[in-house]
Design a protein around this motif. Structure first.
Motif, PDB file in Angstrom:
ATOM      1  N   ARG A 101       0.319 -10.995   8.693  1.00 30.12           N
ATOM      2  CA  ARG A 101      -0.562 -10.133   7.888  1.00 30.12           C
ATOM      3  C   ARG A 101       0.151  -8.833   7.551  1.00 30.12           C
ATOM      4  N   GLY A 102       0.887  -8.295   8.535  1.00 33.51           N
ATOM      5  CA  GLY A 102       1.657  -7.089   8.272  1.00 33.51           C
ATOM      6  C   GLY A 102       2.725  -7.328   7.217  1.00 33.51           C
ATOM      7  N   LEU A 103       3.386  -8.490   7.285  1.00 30.84           N
ATOM      8  CA  LEU A 103       4.385  -8.838   6.280  1.00 30.84           C
ATOM      9  C   LEU A 103       3.753  -8.938   4.901  1.00 30.84           C
ATOM     10  N   ALA A 104       2.543  -9.492   4.849  1.00 23.11           N
ATOM     11  CA  ALA A 104       1.837  -9.617   3.569  1.00 23.11           C
ATOM     12  C   ALA A 104       1.527  -8.240   2.986  1.00 23.11           C
TER      13      ALA A 104
ATOM     14  N   ALA B 169      -3.212 -12.618  -5.650  1.00 26.26           N
ATOM     15  CA  ALA B 169      -3.062 -12.788  -4.205  1.00 26.26           C
ATOM     16  C   ALA B 169      -3.070 -11.425  -3.533  1.00 26.26           C
ATOM     17  N   GLN B 170      -3.516 -11.394  -2.280  1.00 20.72           N
ATOM     18  CA  GLN B 170      -3.538 -10.145  -1.519  1.00 20.72           C
ATOM     19  C   GLN B 170      -3.425 -10.451  -0.036  1.00 20.72           C
ATOM     20  N   ALA B 171      -3.150  -9.426   0.750  1.00 20.05           N
ATOM     21  CA  ALA B 171      -2.869  -9.603   2.175  1.00 20.05           C
ATOM     22  C   ALA B 171      -4.074 -10.093   2.966  1.00 20.05           C
TER      23      ALA B 171
ATOM     24  N   ILE C 275      -2.956 -19.766  10.607  1.00 26.37           N
ATOM     25  CA  ILE C 275      -2.939 -20.528   9.349  1.00 26.37           C
ATOM     26  C   ILE C 275      -3.395 -19.701   8.148  1.00 26.37           C
ATOM     27  N   THR C 276      -4.356 -18.811   8.335  1.00 17.92           N
ATOM     28  CA  THR C 276      -4.791 -18.034   7.171  1.00 17.92           C
ATOM     29  C   THR C 276      -3.819 -16.901   6.855  1.00 17.92           C
ATOM     30  N   ALA C 277      -3.107 -16.407   7.859  1.00 22.50           N
ATOM     31  CA  ALA C 277      -2.057 -15.424   7.588  1.00 22.50           C
ATOM     32  C   ALA C 277      -0.910 -16.083   6.843  1.00 22.50           C
ATOM     33  N   VAL C 278      -0.563 -17.307   7.247  1.00 20.44           N
ATOM     34  CA  VAL C 278       0.450 -18.091   6.524  1.00 20.44           C
ATOM     35  C   VAL C 278      -0.027 -18.357   5.103  1.00 20.44           C
ATOM     36  N   LEU C 279      -1.306 -18.658   4.958  1.00 17.35           N
ATOM     37  CA  LEU C 279      -1.924 -18.857   3.645  1.00 17.35           C
ATOM     38  C   LEU C 279      -1.678 -17.642   2.754  1.00 17.35           C
ATOM     39  N   ALA C 280      -1.935 -16.438   3.288  1.00 16.03           N
ATOM     40  CA  ALA C 280      -1.799 -15.210   2.503  1.00 16.03           C
ATOM     41  C   ALA C 280      -0.350 -14.964   2.099  1.00 16.03           C
TER      42      ALA C 280
ATOM     43  N   ALA D  38       2.533  -4.027  -0.804  1.00 16.85           N
ATOM     44  CA  ALA D  38       2.277  -2.582  -0.695  1.00 16.85           C
ATOM     45  C   ALA D  38       0.772  -2.307  -0.596  1.00 16.85           C
ATOM     46  N   GLY D  39       0.056  -3.268  -0.020  1.00 21.02           N
ATOM     47  CA  GLY D  39      -1.372  -3.100   0.187  1.00 21.02           C
ATOM     48  C   GLY D  39      -2.213  -3.312  -1.054  1.00 21.02           C
ATOM     49  N   ALA D  40      -1.616  -3.775  -2.127  1.00 18.37           N
ATOM     50  CA  ALA D  40      -2.337  -3.955  -3.399  1.00 18.37           C
ATOM     51  C   ALA D  40      -2.517  -5.435  -3.708  1.00 18.37           C
ATOM     52  N   ILE D  41      -3.317  -5.718  -4.724  1.00 18.26           N
ATOM     53  CA  ILE D  41      -3.470  -7.081  -5.228  1.00 18.26           C
ATOM     54  C   ILE D  41      -2.340  -7.346  -6.207  1.00 18.26           C
ATOM     55  N   VAL D  42      -1.686  -8.492  -6.072  1.00 18.82           N
ATOM     56  CA  VAL D  42      -0.575  -8.822  -6.975  1.00 18.82           C
ATOM     57  C   VAL D  42      -1.002  -9.923  -7.930  1.00 18.82           C
TER      58      VAL D  42
END
Length: 336
Positions: free
Chosen positions: A149-152, A256-258, A88-93, A157-161
Motif C-alpha cells: 500500500r505504501g508503494l502504491a 487507479a489509486q492506492a 491480495i488487495t494491496a497487490v490488486l492496487a 503520489a497519493g493521487a488518482i492516476v
C-alpha cells in the motif's frame, strides 16, 4: 489367538473409520446446506421483488461477483495450501496502478501484461518471505500488505492516476458488455480464470501437492514434495488473480489509486470459508469458494433490492463466517 493389543488396534481402526464416515456425512450435509441456502435466497428474492430475475439484474450480479470471485479463487488456493494471504488487495492496487502507468507510456496491451507480471512477482515475493523467514503467513502477508500500500502511494503520489484520454476507451475494454446477453468481458474473464483454477486444483499433480502441503507440511516434505516451491507457486497464482481483479476495477473506473479494493480481502476469505474451504488447510475446492461468492453476492443484491439497511448485511456475513468456522471445527473433531 487374538491378543489385547490386537483388539485395541482393531477398535482404534474401527473408531477412525467411523470418524471418517461421520466426517464424510457432515461434509455432504454442509454441501447440501450451502447449496440449499443459495436456492432459498434465489426463490425468496424472485417472489419478493419484481427485478431480481430480470436480465439486467442477473448480468449485474455476475459482474458484481467478478472481482470478489477472482480474489476468492486466490484465497481458496492459498488456504488449501495451509496459509493465508492478506495482501491480495494491496497487490490488486499496485497491479492496477502499474497497468495505468505502463499503458500511458506503452499502450493498453503492454499495460495489462505488466499488471499481471507485477501481481505474479509480488505474490511470489509473498511466498518467498513466508518460506525463507518462516513467519506465519497471516503476519507476513499483513506486513507486506502495508508495504505494498505504501508503494502504491509512492507510485501515485497519493493521487488518482488515469491513462491518456486517447487510450481510455481501450483501457476500459474489460467493462464492456459482450454479445453474450450483455455479459461483460470482466465476467467472462472471471469465469475463465475460475475454470482454470478449478482444473489445476482438481486434475493436476500440482493441485494434489497443494492439498498435501496444506494437509500436513511435514508429511508432504517426507514424501518428496518441495514444500517451499509449492508455497511460492501458490502465492504467485494468488498474485496473478489479484492483478486480474485490479484490471477489472481499473477498467470500470478508468483509473487507479492506492486505496483500491481495501477490505475486499476479508470478503474473499469469507467466501472461501463459507463455501466450505477449511481454515486449517488441506480441504476445499474452487467450486466451494464460488458458491460462497454467489451467496455473499446474493445477500448484497437482496439488501439493495429490498431496500434494507446495508449495516445489517455485515452482521449476516459475520454470522455466516462464524457458522462456517464452527462447522469446520466440529468436522475436524469428528475425524479425530
Amino acid at each position: 489367538m487374538t491378543t489385547t493389543a490386537d483388539a485395541e488396534a482393531a477398535l482404534d481402526a474401527a473408531g477412525r473409520a467411523g470418524g471418517r464416515a461421520a466426517a464424510s456425512r457432515f461434509t455432504r450435509l454442509h454441501d447440501f446446506g450451502i447449496v440449499l441456502t443459495v436456492v432459498v435466497i434465489v426463490v425468496a428474492l424472485s417472489l419478493t421483488t419484481q427485478t431480481f430475475l430480470t436480465t439486467g439484474n442477473l448480468v449485474n450480479l455476475l459482474d458484481q461477483a467478478a472481482v470478489v470471485g477472482l480474489l476468492a479463487c486466490a484465497a481458496t488456493i492459498v488456504i488449501i495450501s495451509g496459509a493465508f494471504d492478506l495482501s491480495i488487495t494491496a497487490v490488486l492496487a499496485v497491479s492496477a496502478i502499474t497497468a495505468v502507468v505502463v499503458t500511458t507510456h506503452a499502450g493498453v496491451p503492454a499495460g495489462m501484461i505488466a499488471a499481471v507480471l507485477a501481481g505474479g512477482a509480488l505474490g511470489a515475493l509473498n511466498g518467498l518471505v513466508v518460506v525463507t523467514v518462516k513467519v506465519h503467513s497471516f503476519i507476513a502477508t499483513l506486513a507486506l500488505s502495508i508495504m505494498y500500500r505504501g508503494l502504491a502511494v509512492i507510485l501515485t503520489a497519493g493521487a488518482i492516476v488515469y491513462p491518456q484520454e486517447s487510450l481510455l476507451q481501450a483501457f476500459q475494454a474489460l467493462s464492456w458488455p459482450t454479445v453474450l446477453g450483455g455479459i461483460t468481458a470482466s465476467s467472462l474473464l472471471f469465469l475463465l480464470v475460475a475454470g482454470v483454477c478449478w482444473v489445476v486444483l482438481a486434475r493436476t499433480t500440482f493441485g494434489r501437492r497443494v492439498y498435501a502441503v496444506g494437509g500436513s507440511e511435514e508429511a508432504a516434505r517426507l514424501s518428496g514434495i518441495r514444500v517451499g516451491t509449492i508455497r511460492i507457486a501458490v502465492f504467485a497464482i494468488s498474485g496473478v488473480c489479484a492483478a486480474l481483479a485490479g484490471l477489472i476495477l481499473a477498467a470500470r473506473g478508468g483509473s487507479a489509486q492506492a486505496s483500491m479494493g481495501t477490505g475486499m480481502e476479508l470478503t474473499a476469505i469469507a467466501a472461501a470459508v463459507v463455501g466450505g474451504t477449511s481454515v486449517l488447510g488441506g480441504e476445499g475446492a474452487i467450486w466451494r469458494g464460488l458458491i460462497g461468492v454467489v451467496l455473499i453476492t446474493l445477500i448484497g443484491n437482496g439488501f439493495n433490492l429490498l431496500g434494507w439497511d446495508t449495516i445489517y448485511q455485515q452482521v449476516v456475513q459475520g454470522a455466516l463466517i462464524l457458522g462456517a468456522v464452527s462447522f469446520d471445527r466440529l468436522l475436524r473433531g469428528r475425524r479425530s
